[in-house]
Scaffold this motif. Structure first.
Motif, PDB file in Angstrom:
ATOM      1  N   ARG A  32       1.579   6.065  -9.700  1.00 20.04           N
ATOM      2  CA  ARG A  32       1.184   7.269  -8.978  1.00 20.04           C
ATOM      3  C   ARG A  32       0.923   8.427  -9.942  1.00 20.04           C
ATOM      4  O   ARG A  32       0.271   9.387  -9.596  1.00 20.04           O
ATOM      5  N   THR A  52      -4.398  -4.096   2.600  1.00 19.57           N
ATOM      6  CA  THR A  52      -3.356  -3.120   2.294  1.00 19.57           C
ATOM      7  C   THR A  52      -3.128  -2.215   3.494  1.00 19.57           C
ATOM      8  O   THR A  52      -1.986  -1.981   3.903  1.00 19.57           O
ATOM      9  N   ARG A  68       0.339  -1.755   5.496  1.00 19.59           N
ATOM     10  CA  ARG A  68       1.013  -0.455   5.573  1.00 19.59           C
ATOM     11  C   ARG A  68       1.155  -0.011   7.027  1.00 19.59           C
ATOM     12  O   ARG A  68       2.156   0.567   7.424  1.00 19.59           O
ATOM     13  N   ARG A  82       5.074  -0.142  -0.175  1.00 22.68           N
ATOM     14  CA  ARG A  82       4.089  -0.448  -1.210  1.00 22.68           C
ATOM     15  C   ARG A  82       4.376  -1.774  -1.906  1.00 22.68           C
ATOM     16  O   ARG A  82       3.485  -2.607  -2.107  1.00 22.68           O
ATOM     17  N   THR A 111       4.052  -4.800   0.432  1.00 19.49           N
ATOM     18  CA  THR A 111       2.629  -5.051   0.652  1.00 19.49           C
ATOM     19  C   THR A 111       2.052  -5.860  -0.504  1.00 19.49           C
ATOM     20  O   THR A 111       1.352  -6.858  -0.317  1.00 19.49           O
ATOM     21  N   MET A 112       2.410  -5.427  -1.735  1.00 24.48           N
ATOM     22  CA  MET A 112       1.919  -6.117  -2.922  1.00 24.48           C
ATOM     23  C   MET A 112       2.380  -7.573  -2.942  1.00 24.48           C
ATOM     24  O   MET A 112       1.583  -8.489  -3.149  1.00 24.48           O
TER      25      MET A 112
END
Lengths: 220, 218
Positions: A45, A117, A121, A127, A130-131
């Motif tokens: 990020r 994605t 979500r 995060r 999801t990955m």
């Protein structure tokens, strides 16, 4: 053709091939781990982290591997970093191929539709989840394929270690070429060993790729 | 920590000459890789089966073994055959032939991607087989292959340092001469890396520009 020379060269280069194999294995493990870390950092990020890692990848890809090896091995002691030739090789080859591998891994992740994605979500997954549960399973086979391509490049790149005196396949082959005056026979035997290693590695990668392939990819 | 980059500027001239050699070697080997690559691609499509089978052997060997080992073979092998050629020549040719194989792969796909109708149009207009290839098929294929060939030239630039192993003057070797007099490997190899990075950036920029300019031709 000198049969005795061929027999002795085959045996001698066989030992050198083990060195090439060890060097490849060490660099490959380091390379895959570092490539994973680079990909994670590139998805970070924080802009500063992303920029730093992008610069690293750009420099590793924009300068010659041989120069990188020389900076570490010959220049290292000046900044208090004294490594054995073998260790310098593993570190250089591993960190170099990691830059190329990270591009392939990133491309594989980006190849997964963005809707996946968004869907995950929306369903409330974080995060990381999801990955691991949505993105990676869909692109694992593609990742392994690009790792395999880079691994073959790595095998051939390890020949550069001969320039700092490690007795690998290329080093031994060159020595016998100079002393025996039979360069073509010696090259042929060394080439056979290299292609054996390349063949073995591509087989392993092919199996791994099939193991992680999606049902429709496996059929194709 | 004992670094002193002020040892580098006195050797700036020597490094510049080394850099010029590197650029020259890359340009010559790049030209060879393109010309031989086109020939190889055409042979792999149009040549009779036995020639294609014969060509597959060196292609397989070049793709499967390290460039450095191939350079040693050219270097020691040619003199074994009684051909006493200057090291510079063997290095450039070795480098060029290696990348010719990689370029041929790309060019072959590009030539096959040109629509059959283009070929038929050329023949219908009365051009012979060779002229049709030269004026209709190849130009279109070259434009399509351009981005990937550019990539190969970037890789070739960085692999050009390997000719230093057979004693050919280029950037790494000129740095090594400076190091043998100053005993400052870190400063000089970092400088070499920086120079390579700049040449690489410039070449990348030029290739991207050419690629963009010829976008419409693809």
């Amino acid at each position: 053709m000198d049969l005795d020379l061929i027999m002795r060269t085959t045996q001698f280069l066989g030992e050198a091939a083990l060195m090439t194999l060890a060097l490849t294995a060490g660099s490959l493990v380091l390379g895959i781990l570092a490539a994973g870390a680079i990909v994670v950092a590139r998805l970070s990020r924080w802009t500063a982290v992303r920029a730093l890692v992008a610069a690293y990848v750009s420099v590793m890809r924009g300068t010659p591997l041989l120069v990188q090896l020389f900076v570490l091995y010959f220049g290292g002691p000046q900044i208090g970093l004294t490594l054995s030739p073998f260790a310098a090789g593993v570190v250089t080859f591993g960190l170099n191929i990691a830059a190329y591998m990270s591009e392939g891994l990133r491309g594989a992740i980006l190849s997964v539709d963005k809707g996946q994605t968004e869907a995950a979500r929306t369903l409330g997954f974080g995060r990381l989840a999801t990955m691991f549960h949505f993105i990676l399973p869909q692109c694992a086979a593609l990742m392994i394929r690009s790792l395999g391509v880079n691994a073959v490049i790595l095998i051939k790149g390890t020949a550069l270690i001969s320039t700092i005196g490690v007795v690998d396949l290329t080093y031994s082959a060159q020595r016998i070429m100079t002393s025996s005056s039979q360069p073509f026979e010696v090259f042929g035997i060394a080439a056979a060993y290299y292609m054996l290693i390349v063949f073995g590695l591509t087989r392993i990668m092919r199996l791994a790729e099939r193991r992680f392939a999606l049902p429709d990819e496996a059929r194709a | 920590m004992n670094l002193d980059f002020s040892v580098v500027p006195p050797f700036a001239g020597a490094l510049a000459i080394g850099a010029l050699w590197t650029i020259l070697i890359t340009a010559l080997a790049g030209a060879i890789s393109l010309i031989v690559g086109i020939g190889l691609a055409l042979a792999r499509i149009y040549a009779p089966g036995w020639i294609r089978a014969l060509l597959a052997v060196p292609v397989f060997i070049i793709l499967g073994t390290p460039l450095l080992l191939q350079l040693f073979l050219v270097y020691y092998g040619l003199s074994q055959l009684g051909l006493r050629l200057p090291a510079f020549f063997t290095g450039v040719v070795g480098l060029g032939l290696h990348y010719a194989v990689y370029n041929a792969d790309i060019l072959r796909a590009a030539i096959l991607s040109v629509e059959q109708g283009q070929y038929e149009a050329g023949r219908a207009l009365g051009f012979g087989r060779g002229a049709t290839l030269r004026h209709f098929v190849l130009p279109q294929a070259l434009y399509r292959a351009l981005p990937q060939i550019g990539n190969n030239i970037l890789v070739l630039l960085k692999d050009s340092v390997l000719v230093s192993a057979i004693g050919i003057m280029e950037l790494v070797l000129s740095a090594q001469l400076a190091i043998s007099r100053t005993f400052r490997p870190f400063e000089f190899y970092i400088s070499v890396a920086a120079i390579f990075y700049l040449i690489n950036l410039a070449l990348e920029w030029a290739l991207a520009r050419i690629t963009r300019r010829t976008e419409a031709m693809r």
